[in-house]
Design a protein around this motif. Structure first.
Motif, short mmCIF file in Angstrom:
data_model
loop_
_atom_site.label_atom_id
_atom_site.label_comp_id
_atom_site.label_asym_id
_atom_site.label_seq_id
_atom_site.Cartn_x
_atom_site.Cartn_y
_atom_site.Cartn_z
N LEU A 30 -8.25 3.02 31.37
CA LEU A 30 -7.11 3.19 32.26
C LEU A 30 -7.58 3.81 33.58
CD1 LEU A 30 -4.66 4.70 29.61
CD2 LEU A 30 -4.45 2.42 30.63
N ILE A 31 -7.39 3.09 34.65
CA ILE A 31 -7.79 3.58 35.97
C ILE A 31 -6.66 4.46 36.54
CG2 ILE A 31 -8.56 2.93 38.28
CD1 ILE A 31 -10.41 2.07 35.98
N TYR A 32 -7.05 5.60 37.13
CA TYR A 32 -6.04 6.47 37.76
C TYR A 32 -5.36 5.68 38.87
CZ TYR A 32 -3.79 10.65 39.53
OH TYR A 32 -2.84 11.57 39.92
N PHE A 33 -4.04 5.58 38.78
CA PHE A 33 -3.29 4.73 39.70
C PHE A 33 -3.00 5.46 41.01
CE2 PHE A 33 0.90 3.18 41.29
CZ PHE A 33 0.48 1.91 41.66
N THR A 34 -3.37 4.81 42.11
CA THR A 34 -3.07 5.32 43.44
C THR A 34 -2.02 4.42 44.08
OG1 THR A 34 -5.33 6.15 43.70
CG2 THR A 34 -4.00 5.93 45.69
N PRO A 35 -0.80 4.92 44.29
CA PRO A 35 0.27 4.08 44.85
C PRO A 35 -0.08 3.56 46.25
CG PRO A 35 1.16 6.11 43.93
CD PRO A 35 -0.33 6.27 43.97
N LYS A 36 0.33 2.34 46.49
CA LYS A 36 0.13 1.76 47.82
C LYS A 36 1.37 1.99 48.67
CE LYS A 36 -3.08 -1.88 46.42
NZ LYS A 36 -3.32 -1.32 45.08
N LYS A 37 1.16 2.17 49.97
CA LYS A 37 2.30 2.36 50.87
C LYS A 37 3.02 1.03 51.07
CE LYS A 37 0.59 6.39 53.40
NZ LYS A 37 0.26 6.96 54.73
N THR A 42 12.67 -3.09 44.26
CA THR A 42 13.23 -3.16 42.91
C THR A 42 14.45 -2.27 42.74
OG1 THR A 42 11.02 -3.61 42.04
CG2 THR A 42 12.71 -2.92 40.45
N ARG A 43 15.53 -2.86 42.23
CA ARG A 43 16.71 -2.07 41.89
C ARG A 43 16.51 -1.46 40.50
NH1 ARG A 43 21.35 -0.55 43.63
NH2 ARG A 43 23.07 -0.13 42.21
N VAL A 44 16.68 -0.15 40.42
CA VAL A 44 16.37 0.61 39.21
C VAL A 44 17.61 1.25 38.63
CG1 VAL A 44 15.05 2.56 38.30
CG2 VAL A 44 14.05 1.10 40.05
N SER A 45 17.73 1.20 37.30
CA SER A 45 18.78 1.94 36.59
C SER A 45 18.11 2.98 35.71
CB SER A 45 19.63 1.00 35.73
OG SER A 45 20.42 0.15 36.53
N ILE A 46 18.38 4.25 36.01
CA ILE A 46 17.85 5.35 35.20
C ILE A 46 18.90 5.69 34.15
CG2 ILE A 46 16.97 7.71 35.19
CD1 ILE A 46 16.37 7.32 38.21
N ALA A 145 9.37 6.64 42.45
CA ALA A 145 8.65 5.79 43.39
C ALA A 145 7.28 5.37 42.83
CB ALA A 145 8.47 6.51 44.72
N THR A 146 6.63 6.28 42.10
CA THR A 146 5.32 5.99 41.54
C THR A 146 5.41 4.92 40.45
OG1 THR A 146 4.68 8.29 41.98
CG2 THR A 146 3.24 7.02 40.53
N GLU A 153 3.31 -3.77 41.73
CA GLU A 153 1.93 -4.25 41.89
C GLU A 153 1.46 -5.07 40.69
OE1 GLU A 153 -2.57 -2.40 42.04
OE2 GLU A 153 -0.99 -1.30 43.08
N LYS A 154 1.78 -4.59 39.48
CA LYS A 154 1.24 -5.22 38.27
C LYS A 154 2.23 -6.15 37.55
CE LYS A 154 -2.71 -2.96 38.40
NZ LYS A 154 -4.01 -3.63 38.61
#
Length: 376
Positions: A30-37, A42-46, A145-146, A153-154
């Motif tokens: 597992l590579i440490y994920f670095t968010p891209k700007k 995406t619409r999100v429902s928490i 956001a992360t 991305e994936k």
């Protein structure tokens, strides 16, 4: 007799050693994920299922509202699961901040109220990506956001993210923190090895369309637990290469360890009960091998009280176990910035044997108490 037991114990220890080394490999995959700007789309429902959480729910909602993610793309839904305290009243006080309250109103008794709550919310939500957490959890402002950044991305169908205990008030709670990091690391490593086994619903994301594609909780809705792990297995069976783990500290969700031994045992019996529904034979074999290894240590120790030669076998098994688990936890606790907990490994190593043997039996039989209800 002693030679035969020695060979059997050595074989079990070698197998356990191979498993832990495989966990270490999976974690490093597992590579440490670095968010891209980028501007999220995406619409999100928490979704948060809550029952009698008046002492915690306001802090969780405050953290969710504070997320550095476009409000136009964010939906927060709290499902009140027949609370007997002020949980619903507190949630309603956030209505002007676009926090939605759904009151679960089931006349007939269910075994899985939490799955019913989540499924009800999914049926009404507007988001394309579902993110579940618990009503007693805390998270940083970049948490959402992360997660979305990795998703965009994936394009994973499901994303498991890290959970950790914090604000421990006792030695017992610190022991739980270290053991829990082992469980989170184990789940992450199996995803890293493309063989997903476990995750935690306190920090879990999945596509709404994928949820319906695999039939939601159908087939597992009569079990109180498993809204996370058993759903993971269903999605992994259909999309084996589209499960991800978010290895990023900003994505960690924090919660509290159990204050008493009784509540800890009830929690772990609930978690272990999910294993009765595992369909993936590899996961079943993994669990059985780990349980048999711990059983062999306990059996050798008890026998050693009468035949001293068995105590040396016990010692070497514990030594190998401690060294291997320290190597694995060195990486996981480093990620969580909790390496100071490693000093507890000698104590945890011994207690963990008793715990594993007991929970392996108790978690697969009988009922347990969860949120004031007796369920199975």
């Amino acid at each position: 007799m002693l030679n035969l037991i020695s060979l059997l114990s050595a074989a079990l220890t070698l197998i356990y050693g191979f498993l832990v080394l495989n966990f270490i490999r999976g974690w490093h995959n597992l590579i440490y994920f670095t968010p891209k700007k980028s501007d999220p789309q995406t619409r999100v429902s928490i979704i948060v299922a809550a029952r009698d959480e008046e002492a915690n729910i306001n802090k969780t909602i405050d953290d969710l509202i504070a997320q550095q993610y476009p409000k136009a793309l964010t939906e927060i839904i709290i499902i009140d699961d027949h609370s007997t305290d002020r949980t619903a009243e507190i949630v309603l006080s956030y209505a002007d901040q676009h926090v939605k309250l759904i009151k679960l109103n089931e006349d007939r008794a269910l075994n899985s109220y939490k799955k019913k709550a989540i499924q009800t919310a999914i049926g009404t939500c507007t988001g394309d990506l579902i993110i579940t957490t618990d009503a007693d959890c805390r998270m940083g402002a970049e948490w959402l956001a992360t997660i979305v950044n990795l998703y965009e991305e994936k394009k994973y169908k499901m994303i498991s993210s890290p959970v950790a205990y914090f604000q421990e008030k006792s030695f017992f709670e610190r022991l739980q923190s270290l053991e829990f990091l082992y469980l989170i690391g184990l789940g992450a490593s199996t995803i890293g090895n493309k063989q997903p086994s476990t995750c935690n619903g306190a920090n879990l994301a999945y596509e709404k369309t994928t949820f319906y594609e695999v039939g939601g909780f159908q087939g597992i809705d009569d079990l109180a637990s498993g809204d996370d792990e058993l759903l993971l297995h269903k999605i992994a069976a259909k999309y084996p290469d589209q499960i991800g783990f978010l290895k990023n500290r900003e994505a960690i969700v924090y919660t509290h360890a159990k204050e008493t031994l009784g509540s800890f045992i009830q929690q772990r019996k609930r978690w272990a009960s999910k294993s009765t529904r595992y369909k993936n034979k590899a996961i079943i074999v993994l669990g059985v091998l780990i349980w048999i290894f711990n059983l062999s240590i306990l059996a050798n120790f008890i026998t050693g009280l009468f035949i001293p030669g068995f105590l040396s076998i016990t010692f070497y098994q514990l030594l190998v176990k401690m060294i291997l688990e320290t190597l694995f936890l060195w990486d996981v606790t480093g990620f969580a910035k909790r390496r100071s907990l490693l000093i507890l490994i000698p104590v945890l190593n011994i207690l963990h044997v008793l715990y594993m043997v007991y929970i392996g039996i108790a978690g697969n039989s009988g009922k347990y108490n969860w949120k004031g209800r007796m369920v199975r």
